[in-house]
Design a protein around this motif. Structure first.
Motif, PDB file in Angstrom:
ATOM      1  N   ILE A 125       0.221  -6.699  -4.267  1.00 60.08           N
ATOM      2  CA  ILE A 125      -0.449  -7.106  -3.160  1.00 60.08           C
ATOM      3  C   ILE A 125       0.199  -7.677  -1.976  1.00 60.08           C
ATOM      4  O   ILE A 125       1.102  -8.553  -2.137  1.00 60.08           O
ATOM      5  CB  ILE A 125      -1.460  -8.405  -3.585  1.00 60.08           C
ATOM      6  CG1 ILE A 125      -2.308  -7.936  -4.833  1.00 60.08           C
ATOM      7  CG2 ILE A 125      -2.468  -8.445  -2.315  1.00 60.08           C
ATOM      8  CD1 ILE A 125      -3.089  -6.700  -4.774  1.00 60.08           C
ATOM      9  N   VAL A 126       0.159  -7.041  -0.783  1.00 62.42           N
ATOM     10  CA  VAL A 126       1.139  -7.382   0.315  1.00 62.42           C
ATOM     11  C   VAL A 126      -0.001  -7.878   1.335  1.00 62.42           C
ATOM     12  O   VAL A 126      -0.886  -7.373   1.953  1.00 62.42           O
ATOM     13  CB  VAL A 126       1.502  -5.867   0.748  1.00 62.42           C
ATOM     14  CG1 VAL A 126       2.448  -6.529   2.177  1.00 62.42           C
ATOM     15  CG2 VAL A 126       2.781  -5.365  -0.268  1.00 62.42           C
ATOM     16  N   ASN A 142      -3.496 -20.053  -1.834  1.00 64.96           N
ATOM     17  CA  ASN A 142      -4.752 -19.846  -2.610  1.00 64.96           C
ATOM     18  C   ASN A 142      -4.555 -18.206  -3.139  1.00 64.96           C
ATOM     19  O   ASN A 142      -4.830 -17.830  -4.162  1.00 64.96           O
ATOM     20  CB  ASN A 142      -6.121 -19.791  -1.925  1.00 64.96           C
ATOM     21  CG  ASN A 142      -6.428 -21.372  -1.617  1.00 64.96           C
ATOM     22  OD1 ASN A 142      -5.488 -22.316  -2.097  1.00 64.96           O
ATOM     23  ND2 ASN A 142      -7.498 -21.681  -1.120  1.00 64.96           N
ATOM     24  N   VAL A 143      -4.053 -17.468  -1.864  1.00 72.98           N
ATOM     25  CA  VAL A 143      -3.901 -15.886  -2.540  1.00 72.98           C
ATOM     26  C   VAL A 143      -2.839 -15.740  -3.478  1.00 72.98           C
ATOM     27  O   VAL A 143      -3.005 -15.119  -4.393  1.00 72.98           O
ATOM     28  CB  VAL A 143      -3.708 -15.230  -1.144  1.00 72.98           C
ATOM     29  CG1 VAL A 143      -3.598 -13.795  -1.327  1.00 72.98           C
ATOM     30  CG2 VAL A 143      -4.784 -15.259  -0.140  1.00 72.98           C
ATOM     31  N   SER A 144      -1.769 -16.477  -3.394  1.00 76.19           N
ATOM     32  CA  SER A 144      -0.562 -16.414  -4.040  1.00 76.19           C
ATOM     33  C   SER A 144      -0.794 -16.516  -5.386  1.00 76.19           C
ATOM     34  O   SER A 144      -0.417 -16.023  -6.494  1.00 76.19           O
ATOM     35  CB  SER A 144       0.524 -17.088  -3.391  1.00 76.19           C
ATOM     36  OG  SER A 144       1.818 -16.950  -4.436  1.00 76.19           O
ATOM     37  N   GLY A 154       2.203  -8.718  -8.307  1.00 68.64           N
ATOM     38  CA  GLY A 154       3.228  -9.152  -7.447  1.00 68.64           C
ATOM     39  C   GLY A 154       2.611  -9.350  -6.275  1.00 68.64           C
ATOM     40  O   GLY A 154       1.592  -8.869  -5.743  1.00 68.64           O
ATOM     41  N   TYR A 155       3.289 -10.423  -5.277  1.00 67.58           N
ATOM     42  CA  TYR A 155       2.812 -10.875  -4.125  1.00 67.58           C
ATOM     43  C   TYR A 155       3.737 -11.065  -2.899  1.00 67.58           C
ATOM     44  O   TYR A 155       4.443 -11.702  -3.341  1.00 67.58           O
ATOM     45  CB  TYR A 155       1.857 -12.066  -4.146  1.00 67.58           C
ATOM     46  CG  TYR A 155       1.036 -12.389  -2.753  1.00 67.58           C
ATOM     47  CD1 TYR A 155       0.121 -11.629  -2.175  1.00 67.58           C
ATOM     48  CD2 TYR A 155       1.514 -13.466  -2.141  1.00 67.58           C
ATOM     49  CE1 TYR A 155      -0.431 -12.008  -0.992  1.00 67.58           C
ATOM     50  CE2 TYR A 155       0.910 -14.029  -0.833  1.00 67.58           C
ATOM     51  CZ  TYR A 155      -0.128 -13.322  -0.467  1.00 67.58           C
ATOM     52  OH  TYR A 155      -0.510 -13.568   1.016  1.00 67.58           O
ATOM     53  N   ILE A 156       3.586 -10.247  -1.923  1.00 66.45           N
ATOM     54  CA  ILE A 156       4.592 -10.437  -0.843  1.00 66.45           C
ATOM     55  C   ILE A 156       3.835 -10.304   0.356  1.00 66.45           C
ATOM     56  O   ILE A 156       2.928  -9.699   0.537  1.00 66.45           O
ATOM     57  CB  ILE A 156       5.636  -9.556  -0.836  1.00 66.45           C
ATOM     58  CG1 ILE A 156       6.293  -9.398  -2.086  1.00 66.45           C
ATOM     59  CG2 ILE A 156       6.210  -9.635   0.370  1.00 66.45           C
ATOM     60  CD1 ILE A 156       7.405  -8.491  -2.248  1.00 66.45           C
ATOM     61  N   GLU A 157       4.420 -11.340   1.318  1.00 72.25           N
ATOM     62  CA  GLU A 157       3.490 -11.484   2.824  1.00 72.25           C
ATOM     63  C   GLU A 157       4.990 -10.745   3.588  1.00 72.25           C
ATOM     64  O   GLU A 157       6.152 -11.002   3.447  1.00 72.25           O
ATOM     65  CB  GLU A 157       3.378 -12.845   3.175  1.00 72.25           C
ATOM     66  CG  GLU A 157       2.338 -13.366   2.316  1.00 72.25           C
ATOM     67  CD  GLU A 157       1.542 -14.536   3.031  1.00 72.25           C
ATOM     68  OE1 GLU A 157       2.073 -15.112   4.071  1.00 72.25           O
ATOM     69  OE2 GLU A 157       0.255 -14.815   2.788  1.00 72.25           O
ATOM     70  N   LEU A 169      10.025  -5.974  -0.126  1.00 72.58           N
ATOM     71  CA  LEU A 169       8.828  -5.485  -0.774  1.00 72.58           C
ATOM     72  C   LEU A 169       9.213  -4.063  -1.392  1.00 72.58           C
ATOM     73  O   LEU A 169       8.773  -4.044  -2.608  1.00 72.58           O
ATOM     74  CB  LEU A 169       7.774  -4.977   0.219  1.00 72.58           C
ATOM     75  CG  LEU A 169       6.786  -3.650  -0.118  1.00 72.58           C
ATOM     76  CD1 LEU A 169       5.813  -4.471  -1.131  1.00 72.58           C
ATOM     77  CD2 LEU A 169       5.908  -3.619   0.988  1.00 72.58           C
ATOM     78  N   PHE A 170      10.170  -3.273  -0.929  1.00 71.99           N
ATOM     79  CA  PHE A 170      10.276  -2.083  -1.860  1.00 71.99           C
ATOM     80  C   PHE A 170      11.514  -2.333  -2.533  1.00 71.99           C
ATOM     81  O   PHE A 170      11.460  -1.773  -3.712  1.00 71.99           O
ATOM     82  CB  PHE A 170      10.910  -0.957  -0.633  1.00 71.99           C
ATOM     83  CG  PHE A 170       9.796  -0.340   0.066  1.00 71.99           C
ATOM     84  CD1 PHE A 170       8.994   0.706  -0.349  1.00 71.99           C
ATOM     85  CD2 PHE A 170       9.342  -0.902   1.166  1.00 71.99           C
ATOM     86  CE1 PHE A 170       7.927   1.146   0.148  1.00 71.99           C
ATOM     87  CE2 PHE A 170       8.238  -0.178   1.944  1.00 71.99           C
ATOM     88  CZ  PHE A 170       7.340   0.626   1.319  1.00 71.99           C
ATOM     89  N   SER A 171      12.203  -3.515  -2.538  1.00 73.02           N
ATOM     90  CA  SER A 171      13.097  -3.939  -3.655  1.00 73.02           C
ATOM     91  C   SER A 171      12.531  -4.209  -4.919  1.00 73.02           C
ATOM     92  O   SER A 171      12.677  -3.986  -6.068  1.00 73.02           O
ATOM     93  CB  SER A 171      14.032  -4.902  -3.076  1.00 73.02           C
ATOM     94  OG  SER A 171      14.873  -5.359  -4.074  1.00 73.02           O
ATOM     95  N   GLU A 172      11.508  -5.229  -4.470  1.00 69.07           N
ATOM     96  CA  GLU A 172      10.490  -5.748  -5.617  1.00 69.07           C
ATOM     97  C   GLU A 172       9.708  -4.681  -6.350  1.00 69.07           C
ATOM     98  O   GLU A 172       9.349  -4.702  -7.642  1.00 69.07           O
ATOM     99  CB  GLU A 172       9.470  -6.751  -5.162  1.00 69.07           C
ATOM    100  CG  GLU A 172      10.286  -8.122  -4.733  1.00 69.07           C
ATOM    101  CD  GLU A 172      11.007  -8.798  -5.970  1.00 69.07           C
ATOM    102  OE1 GLU A 172      10.208  -8.926  -6.947  1.00 69.07           O
ATOM    103  OE2 GLU A 172      11.932  -9.182  -5.491  1.00 69.07           O
TER     104      GLU A 172
END
Length: 203
Positions: A125-126, A142-144, A154-157, A169-172
């Motif tokens: 989720i981005v 809350n989102v994380s 997975g979660y990344i901003e 993001l693409f590494s993860e």
């Protein structure tokens, strides 16, 4: 040995998913927002620790629902290849509650309609537009917490505009699809845009 990983990028209109892909591939950003109307396929190569991995990144237009079977998937040209990818990137705008609800719905549909018996497909989720975080509609914690603990995703901003956390993001993503050589903490990564000559980014 070259391994190809297929990735689907999904999100509501205007969340910046195409901007994320273009920032990753070409290190460029445009303020002009052009809605994605058809599926776009990109073929970048990733060199990590001396090993090459091909990515097939499919940028899909907003879909009303996830195809429930292969017949439905191939009947709609916008959905072709959506059920057979190795990972999903679901993008929402941190300033738009409806875009998060869209991601929530699509994620649930993916879980309900993927082929029974296949291995679990990673979902990341981005939250895009971090540069506009003063307009955030849902607290980051809350989102994380929801995404990581309840959804087990997975979660990344990130900020496509400022190229912030795009490579992360693409590494993860590579780590999530089981690339054993990508799981080192201090990894040398080179992303090469296959659609533009002499274009590379080093992290």
């Amino acid at each position: 040995m070259v391994t190809t990983f297929k990735v689907a990028v999904l999100g509501a209109q205007g969340v910046g998913k195409s901007a994320i892909v273009r920032q990753f591939l070409y290190n460029e950003f445009s303020e002009a927002c052009a809605p994605t109307k058809t599926r776009h396929v990109y073929l970048p190569a990733v060199v990590m620790n001396g090993h090459v991995h091909d990515l097939q990144i499919m940028d899909f237009p907003p879909i009303t629902s996830f195809p429930v079977n292969t017949l439905q998937e191939w009947a709609d040209t916008c959905c072709r290849g959506l059920r057979s990818v190795h990972a999903y990137i679901l993008v929402y705008d941190i300033c738009c509650f409806d875009s998060f609800e869209y991601v929530k719905t699509i994620r649930q549909q993916i879980l309900e309609t993927r082929v029974i018996g296949t291995t679990e497909t990673p979902i990341i989720i981005v939250g895009n537009k971090r540069d506009l975080q003063r307009g955030r509609v849902i607290p980051r914690w809350n989102v994380s917490n929801l995404v990581k603990k309840t959804w087990k995703c997975g979660y990344i901003e990130c900020s496509a505009k400022y190229n912030w956390h795009i490579l992360l993001l693409f590494s993860e993503l590579l780590k999530s699809v089981g690339c054993a050589r990508c799981k080192h903490v201090h990894t040398t990564i080179r992303f090469q845009g296959a659609l533009r000559r002499n274009r590379c980014t080093i992290m």
